[in-house]
Design an enzyme around this catalytic site. Structure first.
Site, short mmCIF file in Angstrom:
data_model
loop_
_atom_site.label_atom_id
_atom_site.label_comp_id
_atom_site.label_asym_id
_atom_site.label_seq_id
_atom_site.Cartn_x
_atom_site.Cartn_y
_atom_site.Cartn_z
N LEU A 230 26.72 40.38 51.47
CA LEU A 230 27.01 40.39 50.04
C LEU A 230 27.70 39.11 49.59
CD1 LEU A 230 27.03 41.99 47.37
CD2 LEU A 230 29.26 42.91 48.05
N ASP A 231 27.08 38.43 48.63
CA ASP A 231 27.65 37.23 48.00
C ASP A 231 27.97 36.13 49.00
OD1 ASP A 231 27.52 38.55 45.53
OD2 ASP A 231 29.53 39.38 45.75
N GLU A 232 27.18 36.03 50.07
CA GLU A 232 27.44 35.00 51.07
C GLU A 232 26.23 34.13 51.37
OE1 GLU A 232 29.36 36.23 54.62
OE2 GLU A 232 31.03 37.23 53.61
#
Length: 287
Positions: A230-232
């Site tokens: 997530l969000d990486e």
């Protein structure tokens, strides 16, 4: 501007002598004229990256298809991963949204002004709220409501739509659903998300509220490729805005919309112009 005789070649391979010379010779011997050439030699990973823009002279006996089909011999010699594209051909883009409209409206505005060389194949949402905007602009709107029970089924339908429309890039324009690991892997390097925070800080939900609690002096937004983490995913573009202690969370949310639209539009433009090359969990950007 006339892009009818412009082509882009992107290259990624292990660093070695003779690569640039080989590419330049290959193109010029076939009537290619190199208009732009950008390169980066990563001294840590020992990977070489190149993007070149070229056209083909009118008196050349070679077509673009000839040049593209024949490049395999040089690519095999140097172990090159490569792609060659016609600049004039628009990228087929599917946009996914939820209830926030600012990123969608901005992308459609830039598309209508000719700033983005894209062909919008559909607009998909897990809510019906933005249907009127999509249909007013003449785009196909598909409502795929998502619950824990229907997530797998709706992701399968999404993949069907992507395949049916020939979609090449998926843009999550504030689509407030987490994609499954399987879908992320399927869309590797072909899905861009806008996160309303300056990553890697303040991941997950309500990043502006997190920023307020920390008393940050800059807020921002990050456009990145989607991965199962997530969000990486690899970062493509970021936009920031100075703030102070006087801004409350709702004000930060309001101010942040501008950074989100700018970062997302820039990332989409960079991608469709083939200016982004992947390097592990990072990107090489040729602006």
């Amino acid at each position: 501007m006339d892009y009818s005789n412009q082509y882009v070649l992107t290259v990624n391979c292990k660093t070695a002598p003779g690569i640039v010379a080989g590419i330049a010779s290959y193109l010029t011997e076939r009537g290619g004229y190199i208009a732009e050439l950008s390169q980066f030699d990563d001294k840590i990973s020992h990977q070489f990256f190149l993007r070149t823009l070229f056209n083909i002279s009118a008196d050349s006996s070679h077509t673009f298809e000839d040049i593209r089909n024949g490049f395999d011999v040089l690519a095999e010699k140097h172990g090159i991963e490569w792609a060659m594209h016609e600049v004039s051909r628009p990228t087929k883009v599917l946009i996914m949204v939820s209830k926030f409209d600012h990123c969608l409206v901005d992308l459609l505005y830039r598309y209508n002004k000719g700033e983005l060389n894209i062909d919008v194949t559909a607009i998909i949402s897990n809510h019906p709220d933005l249907q009127s905007i999509a249909e007013r602009e003449g785009f196909r709107f598909i409502h795929l409501p998502v619950t824990a029970e229907t997530k797998a089924e709706q992701e399968a339908e999404l993949l069907n739509i992507i395949n049916e429309t020939g979609t090449e890039l998926v843009v999550l324009a504030r689509y407030m659903q987490i994609l499954s690991d399987d879908l992320c892997q399927h869309l590797h390097g072909r899905a861009i998300n806008i996160h309303h925070s300056f990553l890697p800080g303040f991941k997950g939900a309500k990043p502006y509220h997190q920023a307020y609690e920390r008393g940050v002096k800059l807020i921002g937004a990050t456009a990145h490729y989607v991965t199962g983490d997530l969000d990486e995913g690899p970062i493509i573009e970021q936009s920031v805005l100075p703030v102070s202690h006087a801004y409350y969370p709702d004000e930060l949310v309001s101010l942040g919309r501008d950074t989100e639209t700018k970062a997302l539009a820039s990332a989409v433009k960079l991608h469709v112009e083939n200016r982004v090359l992947m390097s592990g969990n990072k990107t090489i950007i040729f602006k």
